[in-house]
Design a protein around this motif. Structure first.
Motif, mmCIF file in Angstrom:
data_model
loop_
_atom_site.group_PDB
_atom_site.id
_atom_site.type_symbol
_atom_site.label_atom_id
_atom_site.label_comp_id
_atom_site.label_asym_id
_atom_site.label_seq_id
_atom_site.Cartn_x
_atom_site.Cartn_y
_atom_site.Cartn_z
ATOM 1 N N ASN A 1 15.891 38.478 47.372
ATOM 2 C CA ASN A 1 14.987 37.762 46.520
ATOM 3 C C ASN A 1 15.455 36.837 45.671
ATOM 4 N N ASN A 2 16.533 36.337 45.721
ATOM 5 C CA ASN A 2 17.130 35.401 44.736
ATOM 6 C C ASN A 2 16.971 35.746 43.429
ATOM 7 N N ALA A 3 17.141 36.960 42.921
ATOM 8 C CA ALA A 3 16.989 37.319 41.774
ATOM 9 C C ALA A 3 18.290 37.342 40.963
ATOM 10 N N ILE A 4 19.485 36.728 41.370
ATOM 11 C CA ILE A 4 20.603 36.736 40.679
ATOM 12 C C ILE A 4 20.930 35.495 40.627
ATOM 13 N N TYR A 5 21.418 35.184 39.309
ATOM 14 C CA TYR A 5 21.867 33.640 38.865
ATOM 15 C C TYR A 5 23.102 33.731 38.269
ATOM 16 N N GLU A 6 23.841 32.684 38.094
ATOM 17 C CA GLU A 6 25.207 32.409 37.257
ATOM 18 C C GLU A 6 24.738 32.298 35.713
ATOM 19 N N GLY A 7 25.480 32.883 35.112
ATOM 20 C CA GLY A 7 25.395 32.806 33.570
ATOM 21 C C GLY A 7 25.037 31.538 33.040
ATOM 22 N N ALA A 8 24.244 31.466 32.220
ATOM 23 C CA ALA A 8 23.724 30.101 31.698
ATOM 24 C C ALA A 8 22.743 29.097 32.356
ATOM 25 N N VAL A 9 22.390 29.673 33.732
ATOM 26 C CA VAL A 9 21.700 28.766 34.555
ATOM 27 C C VAL A 9 20.281 29.392 34.457
ATOM 28 N N GLN B 1 13.079 28.636 33.554
ATOM 29 C CA GLN B 1 13.293 29.529 32.726
ATOM 30 C C GLN B 1 14.774 29.652 32.055
ATOM 31 N N GLU B 2 14.460 30.602 30.886
ATOM 32 C CA GLU B 2 15.586 30.595 30.089
ATOM 33 C C GLU B 2 16.345 31.744 30.579
ATOM 34 N N PRO B 3 17.960 31.338 30.930
ATOM 35 C CA PRO B 3 18.789 32.515 31.566
ATOM 36 C C PRO B 3 18.867 33.533 30.532
ATOM 37 N N VAL B 4 18.955 34.861 31.468
ATOM 38 C CA VAL B 4 19.009 36.036 30.795
ATOM 39 C C VAL B 4 20.257 36.316 30.102
ATOM 40 N N SER B 5 21.465 35.569 30.454
ATOM 41 C CA SER B 5 22.720 35.734 30.212
ATOM 42 C C SER B 5 23.374 34.530 29.925
#
Length: 116
Positions: free
Chosen positions: A21-29, A57-61
Motif C-alpha cells: 500500500n506504500n504506507a511506509i515512509y522514511e522519517g521526516a519524509v 502530508q506531515e511526516p508521522v515521525s
C-alpha cells in the motif's frame, strides 16, 4: 489493527519496499495518500481526515521510518502476514493498539485504496 514502527527502528529500510500500500515512509519524509494507490482528488481517509490525495502530508515521525495508519491494511488481501514485520531485523513493526480494526475493515480499506 494497523501496524506501527517503534522507536527501536534502526532505519534499515527493509520494510518500505515490502508494503503493498506504500504506507511506509522514511522519517521526516512527507507522505501522500496517492502514493502506491489509485486515490486522486479530494478524499476522506478512513480516519475521517479529508485531504487532497496528491498533497504532501506531515511526516508521522522525524526520527525513524513510520507507517501511515490510513494506508495500512496489515497486508490483508495481499499476503498472509504483514510483510514489514516479516522482514524487520529488529522486530519493531508491531500491532498498533491505538488503531484496532477488524479483518473486514482492513479489506474495505484495501478496496478503498486500490479502487476495487
Amino acid at each position: 489493527m494497523a501496524i506501527k514502527i517503534t522507536d527501536e527502528c534502526i532505519n534499515c529500510g527493509a520494510c518500505e519496499p515490502e508494503c503493498p500500500n506504500n504506507a511506509i515512509y522514511e522519517g521526516a519524509v512527507d507522505w501522500k495518500a496517492s502514493d502506491g494507490t489509485t486515490l486522486q482528488g479530494t478524499i476522506t481517509l478512513p480516519s475521517g481526515l479529508t485531504v487532497d490525495a496528491d498533497a504532501p502530508q506531515e511526516p508521522v515521525s522525524d526520527d525513524v521510518y513510520f507507517i501511515v495508519t490510513d494506508k495500512c491494511t496489515e497486508c490483508k488481501g495481499f499476503h498472509e502476514e504483514p510483510q514489514c514485520a516479516a522482514v524487520c531485523p529488529v522486530d519493531c513493526c508491531v500491532p498498533d493498539e491505538d488503531h484496532v480494526e477488524t479483518e473486514d475493515a482492513l479489506l474495505n480499506k484495501k478496496a478503498f485504496l486500490h479502487g476495487e
